[in-house]
Motif scaffolding. Structure first.
Motif, mmCIF file in Angstrom:
data_model
loop_
_atom_site.group_PDB
_atom_site.id
_atom_site.type_symbol
_atom_site.label_atom_id
_atom_site.label_comp_id
_atom_site.label_asym_id
_atom_site.label_seq_id
_atom_site.Cartn_x
_atom_site.Cartn_y
_atom_site.Cartn_z
ATOM 1 N N ILE A 53 19.336 21.948 35.482
ATOM 2 C CA ILE A 53 20.107 22.542 34.385
ATOM 3 C C ILE A 53 20.240 24.045 34.577
ATOM 4 C CG2 ILE A 53 20.117 22.957 31.895
ATOM 5 C CD1 ILE A 53 18.815 20.265 31.501
ATOM 6 N N LEU A 54 19.160 24.689 34.979
ATOM 7 C CA LEU A 54 19.226 26.133 35.212
ATOM 8 C C LEU A 54 20.196 26.461 36.343
ATOM 9 C CD1 LEU A 54 15.424 27.023 34.906
ATOM 10 C CD2 LEU A 54 17.219 27.324 33.189
ATOM 11 N N GLY A 55 20.201 25.630 37.381
ATOM 12 C CA GLY A 55 21.150 25.846 38.468
ATOM 13 C C GLY A 55 22.588 25.648 38.015
ATOM 14 N N ALA A 56 22.822 24.662 37.137
ATOM 15 C CA ALA A 56 24.172 24.436 36.611
ATOM 16 C C ALA A 56 24.642 25.621 35.780
ATOM 17 C CB ALA A 56 24.197 23.155 35.778
ATOM 18 N N ALA A 57 23.722 26.286 35.091
ATOM 19 C CA ALA A 57 24.099 27.470 34.305
ATOM 20 C C ALA A 57 24.593 28.597 35.201
ATOM 21 C CB ALA A 57 22.905 27.939 33.469
ATOM 22 N N THR A 58 23.999 28.746 36.367
ATOM 23 C CA THR A 58 24.467 29.791 37.286
ATOM 24 C C THR A 58 25.849 29.458 37.824
ATOM 25 O OG1 THR A 58 23.431 28.747 39.219
ATOM 26 C CG2 THR A 58 22.089 30.288 37.943
ATOM 27 N N ARG A 59 26.161 28.176 37.976
ATOM 28 C CA ARG A 59 27.507 27.811 38.436
ATOM 29 C C ARG A 59 28.559 28.139 37.387
ATOM 30 N NH1 ARG A 59 24.477 23.566 40.713
ATOM 31 N NH2 ARG A 59 24.923 22.104 39.015
ATOM 32 N N ILE A 60 28.174 28.088 36.116
ATOM 33 C CA ILE A 60 29.111 28.505 35.070
ATOM 34 C C ILE A 60 29.418 29.992 35.205
ATOM 35 C CG2 ILE A 60 29.370 28.839 32.581
ATOM 36 C CD1 ILE A 60 27.858 26.270 32.136
ATOM 37 N N GLU A 61 28.387 30.791 35.453
ATOM 38 C CA GLU A 61 28.606 32.231 35.622
ATOM 39 C C GLU A 61 29.501 32.509 36.827
ATOM 40 O OE1 GLU A 61 27.733 34.476 33.432
ATOM 41 O OE2 GLU A 61 26.953 32.821 32.233
ATOM 42 N N ARG A 62 29.303 31.764 37.903
ATOM 43 C CA ARG A 62 30.157 31.958 39.077
ATOM 44 C C ARG A 62 31.602 31.580 38.764
ATOM 45 N NH1 ARG A 62 29.028 28.183 44.133
ATOM 46 N NH2 ARG A 62 30.106 26.728 42.737
ATOM 47 N N ALA A 63 31.813 30.466 38.062
ATOM 48 C CA ALA A 63 33.166 30.056 37.706
ATOM 49 C C ALA A 63 33.821 31.059 36.763
ATOM 50 C CB ALA A 63 33.131 28.666 37.061
ATOM 51 N N ARG A 64 33.022 31.658 35.879
ATOM 52 C CA ARG A 64 33.570 32.669 34.974
ATOM 53 C C ARG A 64 33.997 33.914 35.750
ATOM 54 N NH1 ARG A 64 29.737 32.514 31.483
ATOM 55 N NH2 ARG A 64 30.795 31.114 30.030
ATOM 56 N N ALA A 65 33.215 34.289 36.757
ATOM 57 C CA ALA A 65 33.591 35.435 37.591
ATOM 58 C C ALA A 65 34.846 35.138 38.404
ATOM 59 C CB ALA A 65 32.431 35.800 38.525
ATOM 60 N N GLU A 66 34.988 33.898 38.886
ATOM 61 C CA GLU A 66 36.186 33.527 39.638
ATOM 62 C C GLU A 66 37.420 33.534 38.741
ATOM 63 O OE1 GLU A 66 35.133 29.819 41.336
ATOM 64 O OE2 GLU A 66 33.944 30.695 42.969
ATOM 65 N N LEU A 67 37.251 33.167 37.482
ATOM 66 C CA LEU A 67 38.375 33.253 36.543
ATOM 67 C C LEU A 67 38.771 34.705 36.319
ATOM 68 C CD1 LEU A 67 40.357 32.163 34.469
ATOM 69 C CD2 LEU A 67 38.474 32.081 32.804
ATOM 70 N N GLN A 68 37.791 35.573 36.162
ATOM 71 C CA GLN A 68 38.086 36.988 35.997
ATOM 72 C C GLN A 68 38.795 37.542 37.226
ATOM 73 O OE1 GLN A 68 34.643 39.346 35.122
ATOM 74 N NE2 GLN A 68 35.793 41.248 34.891
ATOM 75 N N LEU A 69 38.399 37.071 38.413
ATOM 76 C CA LEU A 69 39.058 37.504 39.642
ATOM 77 C C LEU A 69 40.505 37.054 39.667
ATOM 78 C CD1 LEU A 69 38.842 38.768 42.481
ATOM 79 C CD2 LEU A 69 38.085 36.522 43.309
ATOM 80 N N ALA A 70 40.768 35.809 39.223
ATOM 81 C CA ALA A 70 42.147 35.317 39.199
ATOM 82 C C ALA A 70 42.986 36.070 38.171
ATOM 83 C CB ALA A 70 42.148 33.822 38.893
ATOM 84 N N ASP A 71 42.400 36.373 37.017
ATOM 85 C CA ASP A 71 43.138 37.125 35.989
ATOM 86 C C ASP A 71 43.463 38.546 36.432
ATOM 87 O OD1 ASP A 71 43.195 34.991 34.269
ATOM 88 O OD2 ASP A 71 41.406 35.594 33.158
ATOM 89 N N SER A 72 42.631 39.070 37.336
ATOM 90 C CA SER A 72 42.876 40.446 37.790
ATOM 91 C C SER A 72 44.136 40.569 38.625
ATOM 92 C CB SER A 72 41.675 40.947 38.601
ATOM 93 O OG SER A 72 41.549 40.223 39.815
ATOM 94 N N SER A 73 44.705 39.431 39.058
ATOM 95 C CA SER A 73 45.934 39.488 39.851
ATOM 96 C C SER A 73 47.143 39.849 39.002
ATOM 97 C CB SER A 73 46.177 38.140 40.539
ATOM 98 O OG SER A 73 45.104 37.808 41.389
ATOM 99 N N PHE A 74 47.051 39.641 37.685
ATOM 100 C CA PHE A 74 48.159 39.992 36.802
ATOM 101 C C PHE A 74 48.163 41.496 36.545
ATOM 102 C CE2 PHE A 74 47.302 35.558 35.767
ATOM 103 C CZ PHE A 74 48.577 35.021 35.827
ATOM 104 N N GLY A 75 49.350 42.045 36.399
ATOM 105 C CA GLY A 75 49.459 43.452 36.041
ATOM 106 C C GLY A 75 49.212 44.362 37.230
ATOM 107 N N PRO A 76 49.429 45.617 37.024
ATOM 108 C CA PRO A 76 49.301 46.588 38.119
ATOM 109 C C PRO A 76 47.848 46.946 38.400
ATOM 110 C CG PRO A 76 49.931 47.706 36.110
ATOM 111 C CD PRO A 76 49.916 46.248 35.783
ATOM 112 N N SER A 77 47.623 47.417 39.615
ATOM 113 C CA SER A 77 46.334 47.979 39.993
ATOM 114 C C SER A 77 46.529 49.453 40.310
ATOM 115 C CB SER A 77 45.758 47.242 41.207
ATOM 116 O OG SER A 77 46.594 47.401 42.332
ATOM 117 N N LEU A 78 45.611 50.279 39.854
ATOM 118 C CA LEU A 78 45.710 51.724 40.021
ATOM 119 C C LEU A 78 44.539 52.199 40.863
ATOM 120 C CD1 LEU A 78 47.348 54.242 39.087
ATOM 121 C CD2 LEU A 78 45.694 54.462 37.213
ATOM 122 N N SER A 79 44.854 53.013 41.861
ATOM 123 C CA SER A 79 43.796 53.523 42.750
ATOM 124 C C SER A 79 44.048 54.987 43.056
ATOM 125 C CB SER A 79 43.741 52.709 44.050
ATOM 126 O OG SER A 79 44.983 52.770 44.735
#
Length: 468
Positions: A78-104
């Motif tokens: 169960i504890l290992g499954a909880a870490t996979r949720i965090e990884r999936a949440r980070a991957e969603l944030q990575l996919a959402d970052s593709s929208f909109g402009p990036s400034l550097s």
């Protein structure tokens, strides 16, 4: 609109039309993967409230509830499954970052000493700038990727719940098995004490010449048979106890015998099975498979959109500081766009699309397999609910008959109408029957755990997984 602008628009539209014609057609999931819920259950069922989320409390054993709750809090899976949720949440944030402009921000600096018209000269330049990049999601490729990541997160959350349900059910089954072994051990020790006393009396009668050597050795053999069973039970108890601690994420420890009411004190709950169509929204493993299928379908849509041109905009603004100008900054800027359209890639995009389609089809068949397994598990548990009740009734009646049979055999032996072997045979049959009662009762309780698990353990799709 000017003529050049019209020509430009026609050219862009023609290009998009040309490339869209090269885009492969959408592929639906195979028809063989489709499955519909049956209209009713074959076994006996109830359409009442299905299952409470803390279903283990229905057995009425605080020690069982404590064991399950400890496993849910500390189990390693169960504890290992909880870490996979965090990884999936980070991957969603990575996919959402593709929208909109990036400034550097970037800056460049260099110094140079070179020969000029007036001799050797040193020049220095610094150019800080801010850059903006933005890929426009014209065809939904980026949004499909983000949707796939969102569905993958929901599937991971459902997977966590499925693992938690499996751990809770396995903990309850192991605990019930431990109580069953405890009951068998107590029965074996009581029988051993009874047969030791019987052997003592047999020895006295043999010494007095009332029974034969055969009857005496038979009494010795029956005692050894029970004594042999005791260490086997103690080993099985130790292993069950360690398995229970492993489920709770704890190290092995010495076993302390259960001081509660034991196997006979557990209540036998009777959850309602509800309608078969409700099962598709009450099992987390079905939700996990369904969301996984939807995620693969969104990935397929993204790979299909990759055949179309990608439009990106860029802008850059900064200042140029040059020593030759006494570091009087000059403003510099650039603004542009680019269209990346695939022409020839040696079949790379088509291969990616075919791979995504195959993965989606695989997920569709996996979903079908999970649904088939779910309905089979419920039917098996419902059938066991009735069959174990019938079997327990029969083995209990047989045990009661054998108790009376042993009493008759003892009376006949003491009255001189039967040999001692008849009494020994009655004792052996009663001991086996008492163990059968314990085994069937244990199986009946564990079958109820299987039914709770098969019905989803009180899990609710709408409350746990975000709807599409």
């Amino acid at each position: 609109m000017s003529l050049s602008a019209r020509i430009y628009g026609i050219a862009v539209l023609s290009g998009v039309t040309l490339f869209s014609g090269c885009m492969p057609a959408y592929r639906a999931a195979p028809e063989q993967a489709q499955i519909a819920a049956p209209s009713g259950w074959i076994g006996s069922s109830s359409e009442g409230s299905v299952v409470d989320s803390a279903w283990w409390n229905a057995y009425g054993d605080p020690a069982l509830s404590a064991a399950v709750e400890a496993a849910l809090a500390r189990n390693n899976d169960i504890l290992g499954a909880a870490t996979r949720i965090e990884r999936a949440r980070a991957e969603l944030q990575l996919a959402d970052s593709s929208f909109g402009p990036s400034l550097s921000f970037d800056t460049g600096a260099h110094a140079e000493r070179a020969l000029g018209p007036s001799g050797m000269a040193i020049s220095r330049a610094v150019q800080p700038a801010v850059q903006l990049n933005w890929e426009l999601d014209l065809w939904g490729r980026l949004s499909s990727q983000a949707k796939a990541a969102e569905l993958s997160l929901s599937a991971t959350q459902a997977d966590y719940d499925a693992i938690a349900l499996s751990v809770a059910a396995e903990t309850a089954r192991t605990y019930i098995g431990l109580l069953g072994l405890d009951a068998q051990l107590q029965q074996a020790k009581a029988t051993s004490a009874s047969r030791a006393e019987a052997l003592r009396l047999a020895q006295e009668k043999f010494d007095a010449g009332y029974i034969s050597q055969l009857e005496l050795t038979q009494a010795q053999s029956e005692l050894e048979a029970v004594e042999q069973h005791i260490p086997q039970l103690e080993l099985a108890i130790s292993r069950h106890h360690n398995a229970l601690r492993l489920l709770s994420g704890e190290l092995p420890a010495a076993y302390e015998q259960n001081t509660g009411s034991g196997l006979s004190g557990l209540s036998l709950p009777a959850p309602g099975s509800g309608l078969p169509s409700e099962l598709l929204r009450r099992r987390p493993d079905i939700a996990r498979a369904e969301l996984g299928l939807a995620s693969k379908d969104a990935t397929l849509a993204a790979s299909r959109a990759a055949f179309l041109p990608q439009l990106a905009l860029s802008a850059r603004a900064g200042a140029l500081y040059v020593s030759a100008l006494s570091y009087d900054p000059s403003k510099v800027w650039s603004l542009g766009g680019s269209i990346l359209a695939p022409i020839f890639d040696r079949g790379r995009l088509q291969a990616q699309f075919d791979s995504a389609a195959a993965q989606r089809d695989e997920a569709a068949f996996a979903y079908r397999g999970v649904v088939l397994t779910a309905f089979s598990e419920v039917e098996n548990a419902l059938a066991g609910q009735r069959r174990f009740a019938e079997e327990l009734s029969h083995v209990t009646a047989r045990r009661d008959v054998l108790k009376r049979s042993l009493e008759h055999a003892r009376n006949r032996y003491e009255a001189g109408y039967a040999s001692y072997l008849e009494q020994l045979d009655a004792q052996r049959n009663l001991y086996e029957a008492e163990n059968q009662v314990i085994a069937v009762r244990e199986s009946q309780l564990q079958n109820m755990v299987d039914l709770y698990k098969a019905l989803g353990g009180g899990w609710d799709y709408a409350k746990t997984v975000k709807p599409e």
